[in-house]
Motif scaffolding. Structure first.
Motif, short mmCIF file in Angstrom:
data_model
loop_
_atom_site.label_atom_id
_atom_site.label_comp_id
_atom_site.label_asym_id
_atom_site.label_seq_id
_atom_site.Cartn_x
_atom_site.Cartn_y
_atom_site.Cartn_z
N LEU A 274 0.58 -1.09 0.04
CA LEU A 274 -0.11 -0.04 0.09
C LEU A 274 0.86 1.18 0.06
O LEU A 274 0.33 2.22 -0.28
CB LEU A 274 -0.86 0.04 1.27
CG LEU A 274 -2.09 0.91 1.12
CD1 LEU A 274 -3.11 0.82 -0.08
CD2 LEU A 274 -3.02 0.87 2.46
N ALA B 149 -4.80 -1.94 -2.16
CA ALA B 149 -6.22 -1.32 -1.61
C ALA B 149 -7.39 -2.31 -1.95
O ALA B 149 -8.23 -2.47 -1.29
CB ALA B 149 -6.45 0.05 -2.14
N LEU C 233 -3.63 2.85 6.80
CA LEU C 233 -4.69 3.72 6.09
C LEU C 233 -4.68 5.09 6.41
O LEU C 233 -4.88 5.85 5.24
CB LEU C 233 -6.02 3.26 6.47
CG LEU C 233 -6.61 1.67 6.24
CD1 LEU C 233 -7.86 1.29 6.94
CD2 LEU C 233 -6.37 1.32 4.82
N GLN D 146 -10.59 3.68 -2.68
CA GLN D 146 -10.61 2.36 -2.13
C GLN D 146 -10.33 2.45 -0.76
O GLN D 146 -10.58 1.52 0.19
CB GLN D 146 -9.84 1.46 -3.01
CG GLN D 146 -10.10 -0.10 -2.94
CD GLN D 146 -11.45 -0.30 -3.38
OE1 GLN D 146 -12.53 0.23 -3.30
NE2 GLN D 146 -11.54 -1.54 -3.86
N VAL D 147 -9.14 3.19 -0.28
CA VAL D 147 -8.59 3.29 0.85
C VAL D 147 -9.95 3.82 1.73
O VAL D 147 -9.98 3.12 3.05
CB VAL D 147 -7.36 4.18 1.14
CG1 VAL D 147 -7.20 4.37 2.90
CG2 VAL D 147 -6.25 3.47 0.52
N CYS E 90 -12.07 1.13 2.47
CA CYS E 90 -11.45 0.16 3.74
C CYS E 90 -11.85 0.78 5.02
O CYS E 90 -12.11 -0.11 5.84
CB CYS E 90 -9.92 -0.14 3.36
SG CYS E 90 -9.55 -1.12 2.04
#
Length: 336
Positions: A25, A37, A62, A76-77, A80
């Protein structure tokens, strides 16, 4: 919901799956970061609450990529973070994030929540926030704070990432879920040194401060929208008012403009509306006296200089609150 068998299998292997994904990441190529991700999002969807045992390294990774320069990675993070926020207990991850928001430059979040002893709610006191209060009752052992200045550009820049992450974690939280944590949340961000320089800063540091001030206003606006009157009245209200007025008082500059100051004033209006649809004038009438009493206690004003943050805060309070409200308070606090 994911299939129980698949969820159980991935949860058992999570300690092997996470380290390489978190390492990737931070890769220098966007292609590798988006792959990591995507893997994390699918994994977190499958394991749900099992991610709790790995929150230390997970949240740290993150926080560094939630505002990635590649929008696909950042999106996308954020997903998450929202998955973690919905699956894990606020009483576990909120104290971990708040410790990072309090930490000076050089702090590190290591280990996992399982070894941190995270078993209680956070609590902070409105009365002691100016003394650096608002610390949680339990102090996770996972947090290691190294030496460093609390207001250097590095520390302030880190806070922007952690604020953005916290906003995503709490995106789906209800007012009832937030209520036990409001005091600690607000006491942390209302500290005078959180994202307002004590004195005028250079351009590089100023950019970090300005960016973090905007993140703070976005987070506080989200908190007002989610928690309503619970964060806008009483001790919590004073903390919220103090944080917003400190941002509103920062002098604008040609380099950084006054976007954060405008956003802070907008949040004050939203805060006033959250308290029985009240006006900003009524808000100032309630919270101006105690805040002015705090910053002038012990004749502290005698040491203010033209570039002192407290002097700018005093001016902003007088401008925003109106002459009548200020006159009543100043005659009591600063007798002729």
């Amino acid at each position: 919901a994911p299939p129980a068998g698949a969820a159980g299998l991935v949860a058992c292997e999570l300690h092997r799956l996470l380290p390489p994904a978190l390492k990737e990441l931070s890769d220098w190529t966007a292609k590798a970061r988006i792959r990591a991700a995507d893997t994390l999002a699918g994994t977190l969807w499958l394991v749900g609450p099992a991610a709790t045992d790995h929150l230390g390294p997970l949240l740290a990774a993150l926080s560094k990529t939630v505002e990635d320069s590649d929008e696909g990675v950042a999106r996308q993070v954020r997903r998450c973070a929202q998955l973690v926020g919905r699956s894990c207990d606020l009483a576990v991850y909120v104290p971990l994030v708040l410790d990072q928001l309090r930490a000076p430059s050089g702090a590190a979040l290591v280990g996992s929540a399982a070894t941190a002893g995270c078993g209680g709610n956070s609590a902070g006191g409105g009365a002691d926030f100016l003394r650096g209060g608002g610390h949680s009752r339990m102090r996770p052992a996972a947090v290691t704070v190294l030496e460093g200045a609390e207001t250097d550009a590095g520390a302030i820049g880190r806070r922007a990432g952690w604020l953005s992450l916290l906003g995503e974690l709490l995106a789906g939280a209800t007012a009832e879920q937030l209520r036990p944590h409001l005091s600690a949340l607000l006491a942390t961000v209302a500290r005078p040194v959180f994202c307002v320089p004590g004195r005028a800063s250079d351009d590089d540091a100023g950019a970090s401060f300005a960016a973090t001030q905007l993140r703070l206003c976005s987070f506080l606006g989200q908190l007002i929208s989610s928690a309503g009157a619970a964060c806008a009245s009483g001790d919590n209200g004073l903390l919220l008012y103090s944080a917003l007025m400190r941002v509103a008082s920062v002098p604008s500059s040609a380099q950084h403009g006054f976007a954060s100051q405008r956003r802070a004033i907008e949040c004050l209006s939203a805060m006033a509306a959250a308290v029985d649809g009240g006006s900003a004038e009524a808000l100032h009438a309630v919270f101006l006296p105690p805040l002015l009493a705090q910053i002038t206690a012990g004749e502290a004003y005698k040491s203010w200089k033209v570039d002192s943050a407290e002097w700018h805060l005093f001016q902003a309070l007088c401008r925003q609150a109106g002459g009548a409200t200020c006159a009543r308070v100043l005659l009591l606090l600063l007798p002729p």
